[in-house]
Design an enzyme around this catalytic site. Structure first.
Site, PDB file in Angstrom:
ATOM      1  N   GLU A   1       0.722  -1.853  -0.115  1.00 36.48           N
ATOM      2  CA  GLU A   1      -0.104  -0.077  -0.329  1.00 36.48           C
ATOM      3  C   GLU A   1       1.294   1.099   0.053  1.00 36.48           C
ATOM      4  O   GLU A   1       0.701   2.297  -0.374  1.00 36.48           O
ATOM      5  CB  GLU A   1      -1.094   0.057   1.202  1.00 36.48           C
ATOM      6  CG  GLU A   1      -1.627  -1.201   1.610  1.00 36.48           C
ATOM      7  CD  GLU A   1      -1.577  -2.621   2.185  1.00 36.48           C
ATOM      8  OE1 GLU A   1      -0.562  -2.477   1.670  1.00 36.48           O
ATOM      9  OE2 GLU A   1      -2.263  -3.222   2.376  1.00 36.48           O
TER      10      GLU A   1
ATOM     11  N   CYS B   1      -2.383  -2.865   7.225  1.00 32.26           N
ATOM     12  CA  CYS B   1      -1.722  -2.831   8.591  1.00 32.26           C
ATOM     13  C   CYS B   1      -2.043  -1.248   9.350  1.00 32.26           C
ATOM     14  O   CYS B   1      -1.941  -0.060   8.369  1.00 32.26           O
ATOM     15  CB  CYS B   1      -0.647  -2.958   8.685  1.00 32.26           C
ATOM     16  SG  CYS B   1       0.816  -2.179   8.081  1.00 32.26           S
TER      17      CYS B   1
ATOM     18  N   CYS C   1       0.259   1.338   6.695  1.00 29.48           N
ATOM     19  CA  CYS C   1      -1.005   1.924   6.058  1.00 29.48           C
ATOM     20  C   CYS C   1      -2.003   2.264   5.920  1.00 29.48           C
ATOM     21  O   CYS C   1      -2.381   3.922   4.728  1.00 29.48           O
ATOM     22  CB  CYS C   1      -0.841   0.193   4.850  1.00 29.48           C
ATOM     23  SG  CYS C   1       0.637  -0.538   4.670  1.00 29.48           S
TER      24      CYS C   1
HETATM   25  N1  THU Z   1       2.339  -6.563   4.388  1.00 27.65           N
HETATM   26  C1  THU Z   1       1.865  -5.579   2.920  1.00 27.65           C
HETATM   27  O1  THU Z   1       2.181  -5.481   1.767  1.00 27.65           O
HETATM   28  N2  THU Z   1       0.293  -5.062   3.053  1.00 27.65           N
HETATM   29  C2  THU Z   1      -0.160  -4.506   5.013  1.00 27.65           C
HETATM   30  O2  THU Z   1      -1.007  -3.787   4.874  1.00 27.65           O
HETATM   31  C3  THU Z   1       0.195  -5.735   5.727  1.00 27.65           C
HETATM   32  C4  THU Z   1       1.660  -6.795   5.483  1.00 27.65           C
HETATM   33  C5  THU Z   1       3.456  -7.379   3.385  1.00 27.65           C
HETATM   34  C6  THU Z   1       4.618  -6.707   4.543  1.00 27.65           C
HETATM   35  C7  THU Z   1       5.321  -7.532   4.103  1.00 27.65           C
HETATM   36  O3  THU Z   1       6.243  -8.222   2.813  1.00 27.65           O
HETATM   37  C8  THU Z   1       4.652  -9.012   4.240  1.00 27.65           C
HETATM   38  O4  THU Z   1       3.515  -8.603   4.019  1.00 27.65           O
HETATM   39  C9  THU Z   1       4.430  -9.987   5.660  1.00 27.65           C
HETATM   40  O5  THU Z   1       4.093  -9.331   6.724  1.00 27.65           O
END
Ligand code: THU
Length: 160
Positions: A74, A112, A115
């Site tokens: 994101e 998360c 983000c």
């Molecule tokens: N991740 C994302 O790309 N977006 C999120 O909102 C949550 C987590 C990624 C970070 C990491 O590369 C993997 O997912 C595991 O946490």
């Protein structure tokens, strides 16, 4: 003492119920997830955003041996959008998670906390709500604004 409640409204749609433009955005996010650089988690996140001029941009998560140096999908795409299209608001953002075969997983992708904070900044910066589509294999959850995912957010207005 007064107890208060927050009601969050969102929609759950099947793929057949989706608008064509939203379906296309999700398909682009699935493509983006394939190129995620995830040697450590093997958790492929893809995001596609549509700007208010119709431009569609893609991003995916980028990991690093020094784990905290990596970045979520994101934020990769939002920072790219804000850096290269500083005059264009983000209209809609589609988020998907796929397995290593490129298949969208059973749980709806959810941004998360960090983000969510960056999405909130984007909304305040452009004074425009960001529609958020969280896709899973069976359905898509649609939120009309980050305010529904991050109530009481800290933002520019909080700084006075
Ligand atoms: N991740 C994302 O790309 N977006 C999120 O909102 C949550 C987590 C990624 C970070 C990491 O590369 C993997 O997912 C595991 O946490």
């Amino acid at each position: 003492m007064e107890e208060k409640k927050i009601i969050i409204k969102y929609q759950e749609l099947s793929y057949d119920e989706l608008e064509k433009s939203d379906k296309e955005l999700i398909e682009k996010a699935i493509k983006a997830a394939k190129d995620a650089y995830v040697p450590y988690s093997d958790f492929h996140v893809g995001v596609a955003v549509k700007l208010n001029n119709g431009t569609i941009l893609k991003g995916n998560n980028q990991e690093n041996a020094a784990y905290p140096s990596g970045l979520c999908a994101e934020r990769v795409v939002l920072f790219y959008a804000n850096a290269n299209y500083p005059d264009n608001a983000v209209d809609t953002m589609a988020i998907v998670t796929t397995d290593n075969k490129g298949e969208i997983i059973g749980k709806n992708a959810s941004p998360c906390g960090a983000c969510r904070q960056v999405i909130a900044e984007t909304e305040v910066r452009y004074k425009t709500p960001v529609r958020i589509l969280m896709a899973s294999k069976k359905s898509v959850l649609i939120f009309n604004s980050i305010a529904d995912l991050l109530p009481f957010s800290f933002n520019q207005e909080s700084l006075g």
